[in-house]
Enzyme design. Structure first.
Site, short mmCIF file in Angstrom:
data_model
loop_
_atom_site.label_atom_id
_atom_site.label_comp_id
_atom_site.label_asym_id
_atom_site.label_seq_id
_atom_site.Cartn_x
_atom_site.Cartn_y
_atom_site.Cartn_z
N GLU A 157 0.81 -1.22 0.00
CA GLU A 157 0.00 0.00 0.00
C GLU A 157 0.85 1.27 0.00
O GLU A 157 0.46 2.29 -0.58
CB GLU A 157 -0.89 0.02 1.25
CG GLU A 157 -1.59 1.36 1.43
CD GLU A 157 -2.49 1.41 2.65
OE1 GLU A 157 -1.98 1.28 3.77
OE2 GLU A 157 -3.69 1.59 2.46
N ARG B 167 13.01 1.32 2.13
CA ARG B 167 11.85 0.88 1.35
C ARG B 167 11.84 1.44 -0.07
O ARG B 167 10.94 1.14 -0.85
CB ARG B 167 10.56 1.25 2.09
CG ARG B 167 10.49 0.63 3.51
CD ARG B 167 9.09 0.58 4.04
NE ARG B 167 8.22 -0.12 3.12
CZ ARG B 167 6.90 -0.20 3.26
NH1 ARG B 167 6.33 0.36 4.30
NH2 ARG B 167 6.17 -0.84 2.37
N HIS C 243 1.36 5.80 10.26
CA HIS C 243 0.67 6.39 9.12
C HIS C 243 -0.68 6.94 9.55
O HIS C 243 -1.22 6.54 10.60
CB HIS C 243 0.41 5.32 8.03
CG HIS C 243 1.64 4.77 7.39
ND1 HIS C 243 1.94 3.43 7.35
CD2 HIS C 243 2.65 5.40 6.72
CE1 HIS C 243 3.08 3.25 6.69
NE2 HIS C 243 3.53 4.43 6.30
N CYS D 241 -2.28 -2.08 4.76
CA CYS D 241 -0.90 -2.01 4.23
C CYS D 241 -0.60 -3.10 3.21
O CYS D 241 0.34 -2.97 2.42
CB CYS D 241 0.13 -2.23 5.33
SG CYS D 241 0.01 -1.19 6.73
#
Ligand code: GLY
Length: 254
Positions: free
Chosen positions: A65, A85, A160, A247
């Site tokens: 995601e 990432r 998040h 996610c």
């Protein structure tokens, strides 16, 4: 058709990023099995899976995601705030290029998809450890020509925005208000997660049903009592990696 981009669990998941959660041992086989069941659950909702292979060099890559924001008109490939990432973007961009024109968030801007909640033409974006003001400025400039308004939401103690606020439909958010620096703007109904389940605000609305991890039974009960159809999903091994249910996929129509 409805698609979901998922990625098999990295054998290095135990080396994942952790920001607000302590590290505890992760059983890879169990995490992988839970992830496969989540894929089957998506398929049971008529979602066609596009499945990327696991990458031992990218511990967090199962959390697809965060890598893209897919709108009707375009896909925006993010620049993840976690440097470990950033190489996750390449295969996801290759897939999405078949479905949408691509835009890219560029350094020094950072943004992760877990920080983004779209409601109609409003895009709420968490401003926190993974998404910065420059990333939000770029997202706004990319999407404004199509009539979107980008609304920053400063966070505290939440990885998040979707860690502490998800959309339930019917003008309602599920929130952990302690992890939002400001109340969510807009004329919405807010349901608070029970104090004993601060991590429970991450839910996925699919086909009119609210899905959330089985680890949050008080929240499931509260939602049922509020009139929602609710289903729970076992993902406690994945949650040790600071994962939310949302996610694990990028869901879009094409
Ligand atoms: N471990 C999930 C993340 O930090 O991105």
């Amino acid at each position: 058709m409805r698609y979901a981009i998922i990625r098999r669990v990295s054998p290095a998941l135990a080396d994942c990023e952790l920001t607000f959660m302590g590290r505890s041992p992760i059983d890879f086989a169990r995490a992988d099995q839970q992830h496969r069941r989540i894929g089957q659950w998506l398929e049971s909702h008529g979602v066609t899976l596009i499945t990327l292979p696991p990458d031992p060099k990218l511990p967090d890559s199962t959390f697809t995601e965060d890598i893209a924001i897919v709108l009707d008109e375009m896909a925006i490939i993010t620049n993840p705030g976690a440097p470990s990432r950033r190489n996750e973007t390449i295969p996801v961009a290759e897939i999405l290029a078949h479905f949408r024109p691509l835009h890219f968030i560029k350094p020094p801007g950072t943004i992760e998809g877990g920080d983004v909640v779209r409601i109609g033409r409003s895009i709420y974006v968490g401003l926190g450890s993974r998404t910065n003001a420059e990333g939000i400025r770029q997202l706004s400039s990319i999407t404004q020509p199509d009539g979107y308004e980008v609304i920053p939401i400063p966070l505290r103690h939440a990885l998040h925005l979707k860690t502490c606020a998800t959309w339930l439909g019917d003008q309602t958010w599920l929130v952990n208000p302690d992890w939002l620096q400001i109340p969510l703007p807009g004329n919405y109904r807010l349901l608070n997660v029970p104090a004993a389940e601060p991590w429970a605000a991450n839910t996925l609305l699919l086909d009119g049903k609210v899905h959330l991890p089985a680890a949050h039974p008080q929240t499931a009960r509260m939602l049922r009592n509020s009139g929602y159809q609710v289903a729970t999903i076992a993902m406690d091994e994945l949650q040790k990696a600071e994962a939310g249910l949302t996610c694990l996929s990028i869901i879009f129509e094409a």
